[in-house]
Design an enzyme around this catalytic site. Structure first.
Site, PDB file in Angstrom:
ATOM      1  N   THR A   1       0.874  -1.180   0.000  1.00  0.00           N
ATOM      2  CA  THR A   1       0.000   0.000   0.000  1.00  0.00           C
ATOM      3  C   THR A   1       0.909   1.228   0.000  1.00  0.00           C
ATOM      4  O   THR A   1       1.308   1.689  -1.052  1.00  0.00           O
ATOM      5  CB  THR A   1      -0.960   0.021   1.214  1.00  0.00           C
ATOM      6  OG1 THR A   1      -0.204  -0.124   2.414  1.00  0.00           O
ATOM      7  CG2 THR A   1      -1.963  -1.103   1.106  1.00  0.00           C
TER       8      THR A   1
ATOM      9  N   LYS B   1       4.021  -6.954   3.752  1.00  0.00           N
ATOM     10  CA  LYS B   1       3.728  -5.559   3.452  1.00  0.00           C
ATOM     11  C   LYS B   1       3.418  -4.878   4.780  1.00  0.00           C
ATOM     12  O   LYS B   1       3.059  -5.527   5.770  1.00  0.00           O
ATOM     13  CB  LYS B   1       2.566  -5.407   2.471  1.00  0.00           C
ATOM     14  CG  LYS B   1       1.206  -5.788   2.932  1.00  0.00           C
ATOM     15  CD  LYS B   1       0.444  -4.781   3.741  1.00  0.00           C
ATOM     16  CE  LYS B   1       0.616  -3.380   3.179  1.00  0.00           C
ATOM     17  NZ  LYS B   1      -0.019  -2.411   4.137  1.00  0.00           N
TER      18      LYS B   1
ATOM     19  N   THR C   1       2.803  -8.801  11.654  1.00  0.00           N
ATOM     20  CA  THR C   1       2.791  -7.537  10.949  1.00  0.00           C
ATOM     21  C   THR C   1       1.547  -7.460  10.100  1.00  0.00           C
ATOM     22  O   THR C   1       0.786  -8.411  10.005  1.00  0.00           O
ATOM     23  CB  THR C   1       4.023  -7.395  10.060  1.00  0.00           C
ATOM     24  OG1 THR C   1       4.002  -6.071   9.526  1.00  0.00           O
ATOM     25  CG2 THR C   1       3.984  -8.370   8.901  1.00  0.00           C
TER      26      THR C   1
ATOM     27  N   GLU D   1       6.551   4.138   7.229  1.00  0.00           N
ATOM     28  CA  GLU D   1       6.220   5.468   6.734  1.00  0.00           C
ATOM     29  C   GLU D   1       7.151   6.514   7.333  1.00  0.00           C
ATOM     30  O   GLU D   1       7.220   6.694   8.549  1.00  0.00           O
ATOM     31  CB  GLU D   1       4.760   5.796   7.083  1.00  0.00           C
ATOM     32  CG  GLU D   1       3.773   5.006   6.228  1.00  0.00           C
ATOM     33  CD  GLU D   1       2.332   5.137   6.666  1.00  0.00           C
ATOM     34  OE1 GLU D   1       1.468   4.598   5.966  1.00  0.00           O
ATOM     35  OE2 GLU D   1       2.082   5.775   7.701  1.00  0.00           O
TER      36      GLU D   1
ATOM     37  N   ASN E   1       0.444  10.966   6.646  1.00  0.00           N
ATOM     38  CA  ASN E   1      -0.769  10.691   7.414  1.00  0.00           C
ATOM     39  C   ASN E   1      -1.645  11.905   7.696  1.00  0.00           C
ATOM     40  O   ASN E   1      -2.769  11.750   8.155  1.00  0.00           O
ATOM     41  CB  ASN E   1      -0.404  10.009   8.733  1.00  0.00           C
ATOM     42  CG  ASN E   1       0.039   8.578   8.499  1.00  0.00           C
ATOM     43  OD1 ASN E   1      -0.752   7.758   8.084  1.00  0.00           O
ATOM     44  ND2 ASN E   1       1.317   8.303   8.729  1.00  0.00           N
TER      45      ASN E   1
ATOM     46  N   SER F   1      -8.265  12.290   2.744  1.00  0.00           N
ATOM     47  CA  SER F   1      -8.824  11.036   2.222  1.00  0.00           C
ATOM     48  C   SER F   1      -9.973  11.350   1.267  1.00  0.00           C
ATOM     49  O   SER F   1     -10.533  12.423   1.307  1.00  0.00           O
ATOM     50  CB  SER F   1      -9.320  10.149   3.345  1.00  0.00           C
ATOM     51  OG  SER F   1     -10.421  10.738   3.994  1.00  0.00           O
TER      52      SER F   1
END
Lengths: 435, 435
Positions: free
Chosen positions: A166, A188, A199, A278, A430, A435
């Protein structure tokens, strides 16, 4: 020991070499566009199919401990009672969590996969990652499924490792051999990572013949020391899972050797997940020694790698060692353990910064620790004209870690926790997007 | 109910009106330059003196639960056994934590204060905030002390509220009256804030005559529901303390009314601390209802306000409600409490986003929640040419909060946790500077 990569192609070659498919499996992927039910803008989804040549009784899985579990986790727990599993169907983009139709949507996908592969729907394990709260577009997935089926091939998991991503910057795969057999795992995960079971998503394939009764406790034990010992942002996902399938094509010469190889693959893959977290500029490896209880050591290590002040100081290559000791003291004080922080020795990059009850800071020590932080940095960031921050590299330039050691005299425990710093890139990822 | 401030002067006038000194106290401040032992660059320190006209038996204090406690905390705990306290000496810049000479350095300062005020050194309470690990420059403080003594005056705590600041953007003071008496409190704290006993530093002065035996349990109870219910970055400081002194100049008409007023002052001051937290764009108020145990409710509220993903989404005015439910589930799952997240109702800004076991998201709800986030934002940020981020205001434009409610049917508990978002300004404050 240190591994460095000069550019993206070098790293891709490394991943390709790690992604060798064990015997008895095939993988396929496809990509399609759809319109989510909750918004009007089209989105794109990758579908990944991992298939065993024959459904196997020898499979194991561990799932998130988040009490809000996604539909694939709820179904996956049931699948553990099945005799055989023959396929894993994975989608990114939508995690299929908390919707009214989640389980039915995932089962519809499993049904279609079962029909296409001529195996029971109950032999298909679903896995999803992405936005929480949106509905899984099961009809669009079923329509796209033939594309994944027709691309099934043996030989490599590299495309699958790529397709399950992602916000990951690059694919992650790790492999090891035992006798004539092989274990290969892909993962991932780049945010919402403090697995409390696994994870985000990791898949372990092996051709070594390890029976279910041995594989399941072994996977649980290994995951606890690897995937459960990492944290990027302390947020345990609703969708974490690690699934292991054995095709049984190669006799396993030695179960202990298999477990060690499984541990090595999972430990390296878990560190890959952190390194590709990230906005991660530094991977922080905390070793906690000499604590009476392993659980205390784990909590102390987690507190250090989850402290926003430690994380930001590391990000800035700032040897702010006081924040490390404050995180240790916060944890011990809140828990009320009979463990005296003044007895601890704290070292960064191998240099003692607190010992014998007091900080031992000098300009020379400060320079050494700062040099260690600079040496372990993956990249320095620079905002663009819009004040947005993006990672300048799509590969890990090296595999060095910020080494923090907190040790008490006397006891034998030795726990390793792997975390990361906190950067503008994490905030951009973030907060700066809408979104 | 909502309070807005158009500019810094309006806010300063508000703080001045709140900083009214109760009878029987004086405050003084001074500022001086010194060279820390650990570096070569000179630094500046503020010294603040709070003095009771007569040393009082009626004092109370609560301290950090961090197991690494600063020297002032170690000394303050001993002071609780003293008959009387007559003064508090506060310095910023260095927190006096973890050095070999910390306690002796602080006692040397107390000795000088006692001599200057003609009271015993044991009647002086020390308080320090700032860098962890550096030595307190006790000689330079003793030299500067006459400046603070000569500036002692009654009437206002405004200068003291200003002088105790470190990375705070503006001073914080709150007051309330009971009968003819008054409670006034000041606080500092903008980072390393998840008090597990008190905020960084808060001082409560009252002229109401409340005996020590009543004041101490009352302060502990009030702090638990106010300062201990906030978090900016989950990092419990090594130096947190709340100290309350009563001069006894005004008879207290009603202990219950006093406790209510003390609660109101502490609650408002604690929220001020969050609103002025490092890089805070939004204050997040989480109300957790209907949980069998208050401790569970507190943990759930803390998990929401400490989730980096919730914090960054709020910062970006992004109604990412899935992250809120994930934080709830993470906490319940890790603890193993018999509490079903699917039974919860989650609302943001009064709008239900999860109910009856499923998300109830629509574009209309999304717009309403986004509008609530925009309405509660303190400021939007913009990086400068160097990619550094600074708060554009030195006052809180309003006192609105992002309201998140998580409720279960049936039980009566009702816990409020106040936290904040996570922004580029926080990263700039803690990573972009070099110490």
């Amino acid at each position: 020991m240190t591994k460095t990569f000069a550019n993206e192609s070098e790293h891709q070659a490394f991943v390709a070499a790690q992604a060798v498919m064990p015997q008895g499996f095939r993988a396929g992927t496809t990509r399609f566009e759809f319109v989510p039910a909750e918004v009007t803008k089209p989105a794109k989804m990758n579908l990944t199919l991992l298939v065993a040549d024959e459904p196997t009784t020898n499979f194991a899985a561990v799932f998130t401990r988040n009490a809000v579990a996604g539909a694939p986790v709820l179904i996956g727990r049931q699948r553990l009672a099945q005799e055989r599993v023959g396929a894993i169907i994975i989608n990114n983009k939508i995690s299929n969590v908390g919707t009214a139709t989640g389980v039915a949507d995932a089962e519809a996908v499993c049904h279609a996969v079962g029909q296409a592969l001529n195996i029971p729907a109950q032999a298909v394990m679903p896995a999803s990652t992405g936005v929480i709260g949106w509905r899984l577009p099961s009809e669009a997935i079923v329509q796209a499924l033939p594309g994944a089926v027709s691309s099934l091939s043996a030989g490599s998991l590299a495309s699958a490792a790529q397709a399950i991503m992602t916000t990951d910057l690059y694919p992650k795969a790790r492999t090891a051999t035992v006798g004539g057999g092989r274990i290969t795992a892909i993962a991932k995960g780049a945010g919402m990572i403090e697995p409390n079971m696994a994870t985000m998503l990791a898949f372990v394939l092996t051709d070594l013949d390890v029976p279910r009764a041995a594989l399941r406790p072994m996977l649980a034990e290994v995951v606890d020391r690897t995937f459960n010992a990492i944290s990027i942002d302390s947020d345990t996902s609703t969708s974490d899972m690690v699934v292991a399938l054995s095709s049984g094509k190669v006799p396993c010469p030695d179960l202990a050797a298999f477990e060690q190889a499984l541990h090595d693959v999972c430990a390296r893959l878990a560190e890959d997940v952190v390194r590709n977290g990230e906005g991660v500029h530094h991977v922080i490896r905390v070793t906690v020694k000499g604590v009476p209880e392993a659980a205390w050591a784990k909590a102390i290590g987690k507190a250090i790698v989850n402290s926003p002040l430690v994380k930001t100081a590391v990000c800035g290559n700032d040897p702010n060692v006081g924040r490390v000791l404050a995180a240790v003291g916060k944890t011990i004080g809140a828990a009320g353990w009979p463990l005296d922080p003044r007895q601890a020795r704290v070292a960064m990059g191998g240099h003692a910064v607190f010992a014998n009850g007091a900080f031992c800071l000098t300009p020379a020590i400060d320079d050494l620790v700062r040099a260690h932080l600079e040496d372990t940095e993956l990249y320095t960031s620079k905002g663009n004209a819009e004040g947005m921050f993006y990672a300048p590299v799509k590969y890990p330039p090296h595999d060095r870690c910020v080494e923090i050691e907190v040790s008490w005299p006397g006891h034998a425990t030795d726990v390793v926790i792997v975390g990361a710093d906190l950067s503008h890139e994490y905030v951009t990822e973030n907060a700066d997007y809408r979104s």
